[in-house]
Design a protein around this motif. Structure first.
Motif, PDB file in Angstrom:
ATOM      1  N   HIS A  63      -3.095   4.213   2.165  1.00 59.90           N
ATOM      2  CA  HIS A  63      -1.888   3.486   1.777  1.00 59.90           C
ATOM      3  C   HIS A  63      -0.652   4.368   1.936  1.00 59.90           C
ATOM      4  CE1 HIS A  63       0.439   0.566  -0.705  1.00 59.90           C
ATOM      5  NE2 HIS A  63       1.096   1.658  -1.054  1.00 59.90           N
ATOM      6  N   TYR A 117     -10.237  -1.734  -3.254  1.00 61.70           N
ATOM      7  CA  TYR A 117      -9.583  -2.699  -4.136  1.00 61.70           C
ATOM      8  C   TYR A 117     -10.605  -3.442  -4.991  1.00 61.70           C
ATOM      9  CZ  TYR A 117      -4.787  -2.194  -2.464  1.00 61.70           C
ATOM     10  OH  TYR A 117      -3.524  -1.716  -2.200  1.00 61.70           O
ATOM     11  N   LYS A 147      -3.584  -7.723  -1.647  1.00 64.05           N
ATOM     12  CA  LYS A 147      -4.377  -6.537  -1.958  1.00 64.05           C
ATOM     13  C   LYS A 147      -5.864  -6.860  -2.076  1.00 64.05           C
ATOM     14  CE  LYS A 147      -1.011  -3.373  -3.984  1.00 64.05           C
ATOM     15  NZ  LYS A 147       0.214  -3.994  -3.495  1.00 64.05           N
TER      16      LYS A 147
END
Length: 784
Positions: A63, A117, A147
């Motif tokens: 990320h 996630y 997400k």
């Protein structure tokens, strides 16, 4: 376990650099509450988390690398100006963009993101347990959808889907800002205002006095507060001006739940305390007044960017899932280890710390003048120069044969190295002398020797000019002069510096803050250097032969003036006397001096040598900003902290611990020096052979006393020993303080000696001539 974690972090850091296609800086900080990327400083900050899966760790890295690749530098500055609510919305929209792009660039990350996630959702990071995700506001549903994906089961209306599709297809940061601005306005315009809830005492439905009072209300009626609120609402919808003449009255309330009475000061005195609003309302009113005073009117953005925004609108623009995520990260911070303090190797302004050759010579002249001013009667300048020039010429003559011998040995080593690099190759030209054998031999061509190009060397030496060197300084200078003569003979460029804290006692305020150097390019996190630190330039190969001899004469002047072994009438000023041991400062200065030396002398390999008899003090402070934006020297490491040295050029980190006064700081700096400049680092350590030996050298062996005992035996046999270990040096030579004396004992031959005894006497004398020059001998081996 700690070593495994360190290796894993190094691997992940390298992975992040590779993915970013840039040598970004990766820092693990215990005090970081979330992963982040500094787009201007190009630093990826990772929190130290506990109970975190491998996929989640890869997710965080991927990320932030996405931000490194796709978020423009300095973009966040303009976003922050629009307030926290808008910034939070931009973060969510930008996250969706960069995560899609980084997974497109590196498809292997898709699995890490999906599983990562999933792991975070199961751990309660989004606080979705037992909740219907479709009851969340639009911002949260966007965040969860991009997400967690379709497994979250997020639903959108047809109108909302237009924004979701645009977010999914955005290509650059300009689109991100445009979508965020339109989405911000859309949510504000479509926020549903909750129906007001009234209590039984809020209205008196059985009394019409309020309507028959011609707009005038008695001060004891509870309706007055509510009417004041209504008046404020109307004011908000209209021109925004409050009623009343007083500047401090009539302020609009931030929401409909609290408000001031709107009366004048005289009315307040008459009404007393009955119409005062709650404490919360007063505080909010004061805050609004402050904002208006600073911005010049109503409707200015508040701290969160919403201006005088109703609470229900703020709720629609606030991401509860992001708040939950950040809170969960804080709960997973690993506080069991040491706090990591990252500091940078500073860029030293060499012109500020360097005392040039001419300045050193001038200081010797000034020493004589100062001595006369203080009432002494020293020899005049001409006598000093004549005496020490004679001494230098005598020293050169006595050691000329030894230097020539070492030069010959050096050339032999070079020849041997050249022979190893020589290959025999066919030229492609027929050899007429072999044509007759063409029927039974294919070797008919001329051959030539091809020698691979060797690398030329230069050397820089740093000498410890501290008080503890006093008993050995004169002999150390003798060894240094031999090395200088050798390098001059074989044409190896060199420079010699002495690091000290004694020079410039009268100039400790200029360019200084809290006793530390202020360099022009200092930045936050740079290590602070002791302002007493100076480098004295003693000898150089770049000067003419005449000036070289002059420099050697002045060096003999200092050598004789500070000798512990004989009386000297040579005057040496206080500035040139011995001081402390700023070894770490000297190493940091080499980061600038080595490239300058290499460029000036056009050498491929720079041999950097540090000669000392002790350890340097640790650098425990770094530059930081105070609340007013001014730089100050802050303490770096405490009981629960660990210093991580960062090279801002290579982005490498150095944090190995080692025995010693500075905890291994010099070791780490030496490694960083070698990594950045590709120089070869060599160390000479002068050890006392006696009772203090174990105490003085145990840190070199990392407190392994078996190694210490082996070192002692080596010094007895051969006057030196080589330290093997991770000290930051390619080679570390420990010299006995008894073997530094250069003067040789006279060869004694008597008439009654046999041929055998004479032979042994000559061999012993020759052995001593070379043995006493251990520093020169090991230097020649190292360079060759």
């Amino acid at each position: 376990m700690t070593e495994i974690m360190t290796k894993n972090r190094e691997t992940k850091s390298l992975l992040a650099k590779l993915m970013a296609s840039e040598n970004i800086n990766v820092e693990y900080r215990e005090n970081a509450s979330t992963a982040a990327f500094d787009t201007e400083g190009r630093t990826l900050i990772m929190p130290v988390l506990k109970d975190m899966t491998e996929n989640a760790t890869d997710l965080f890295l991927g990320h932030e690398v996405g931000h490194a690749l796709y978020t423009p530098q300095g973009a966040i500055k303009e976003v922050v100006k629009k307030g926290n609510l808008f910034k939070g919305l931009v973060n969510i929209v930008e996250d969706a963009r960069i995560e899609k792009m980084i997974q497109g660039k590196f498809p292997g990350l898709k699995k890490a993101f999906y599983n990562g996630y999933g792991d975070l959702m199961k751990s309660g990071f989004f606080d979705l347990e037992g909740k219907d995700v479709n009851e969340a506001n639009f911002v949260d549903r966007i965040n969860i959808h991009f997400k967690i994906g379709t497994r979250a089961g997020v639903e959108f209306s047809a109108e909302e889907m237009t924004y979701v599709d645009r977010i999914a297809n955005q290509k650059n940061f300009d689109e991100t800002l445009k979508i965020s601005e339109e989405l911000f306005d859309y949510i504000k315009a479509n926020a549903d205002e909750p129906e007001p809830e009234f209590g039984d005492d809020d209205f008196n439905f059985g009394d019409d006095d309020a309507e028959s009072n011609d707009g005038e209300m008695s001060s004891d009626m509870p309706m007055e507060f509510d009417d004041a609120e209504d008046s404020d609402e109307g004011s908000d919808a209209g021109d925004g001006n409050a009623t009343g003449d007083d500047d401090e009255s009539g302020e609009d309330s931030e929401d409909d739940s609290t408000a001031d009475s709107g009366g004048s000061d005289e009315d307040d005195k008459e009404k007393g305390e009955e119409n005062s609003s709650s404490a919360d309302g007063d505080e909010k009113g004061e805050e609004e007044e402050t904002v208006e005073t600073e911005t010049g009117g109503h409707g200015a953005p508040s701290e969160d960017g919403g201006g005088h925004m109703p609470n229900h609108v703020k709720d629609e623009l606030t991401s509860k899932t992001m708040e939950s995520f950040e809170k969960a990260l804080e709960n997973h911070l690993d506080e069991s280890g040491f706090d990591r303090e990252y500091v940078n190797i500073p860029k030293v302004d060499i012109d500020k710390v360097l005392i040039s050759l001419d300045d050193v010579h001038a200081e010797l002249h000034n020493g004589i003048a100062k001595s006369k001013d203080e009432g002494y009667r020293p020899d005049d300048l001409e006598a000093h120069i004549a005496r020490n020039m004679k001494d230098w010429l005598k020293f050169r003559s006595e050691n000329k044969s030894v230097v020539s011998y070492m030069a010959k040995e050096f050339e032999m080593r070079k020849s041997a190295d050249e022979f190893k690099r020589t290959k025999v190759a066919k030229t492609g030209v027929l050899n007429p002398n072999k044509l007759h054998a063409y029927k039974f031999s294919e070797d008919l061509f001329l051959r030539s020797n091809v020698v691979s190009e060797g690398k030329n060397h230069g050397f820089i030496m740093y000498i410890d000019w501290s008080g503890s060197m006093g008993p050995n300084l004169s002999h150390t200078i003798d060894q240094l002069m031999l090395i200088a003569m050798f390098c001059k003979k074989v044409n190896i460029p060199f420079d010699v510096f002495a690091f000290t804290t004694a020079f410039g006692h009268d100039d400790r305020t200029a360019h200084s803050s809290d006793g530390h150097w202020i360099f022009d390019n200092r930045t936050k996190g740079d290590m602070c250097l002791n302002h007493a630190f100076r480098l004295m330039h003693l000898i150089s190969s770049t000067v003419s032969t005449a000036k070289f001899n002059t420099s050697m004469m002045y060096l003999r002047w200092m050598r004789n003036g500070m000798s512990y072994h004989s009386y000297s009438s040579n005057v040496v000023s206080a500035n040139l006397r011995l001081g402390g041991t700023p070894l770490n400062e000297a190493i940091i200065s080499a980061f600038e001096i080595v490239p300058m030396f290499q460029k000036k002398n056009k050498v491929q390999i720079v041999n950097t040598i540090f000669l000392t008899d002790g350890q340097g003090g640790g650098l425990r402070r770094h530059w930081d900003y105070d609340k007013d934006g001014k730089m100050f020297s802050d303490s770096t490491s405490g009981y629960r902290s660990r210093m991580i040295i960062t090279d801002p050029v290579t982005k490498l980190h150095y944090d190995e611990r080692f025995a010693g006064y500075d905890g291994g700081q010099s070791n780490n700096l030496l490694k960083a020096l070698s990594d950045r400049t590709n120089c070869r680092v060599m160390g000479f350590y002068i050890a006392p052979v006696g009772r203090a030996f174990s105490r003085e050298v145990s840190w070199l062996a990392n407190n392994d006393y078996e190694v210490v005992e082996r070192m002692r035996q080596d010094l007895k046999k051969q006057a030196f020993t080589i330290i093997e270990g991770d000290l930051g040096y390619q080679k570390m030579i420990v010299l006995s303080d008894k073997s530094l004396k250069v003067e040789d004992e006279a060869l004694e031959i008597s008439e009654d000696m046999t041929k055998g005894r004479m032979k042994n006497a000559f061999i012993k004398s020759r052995k001593n001539k070379i043995g006493n020059k251990a520093m020169l001998s090991k230097f020649c081996e190292f360079v060759a």
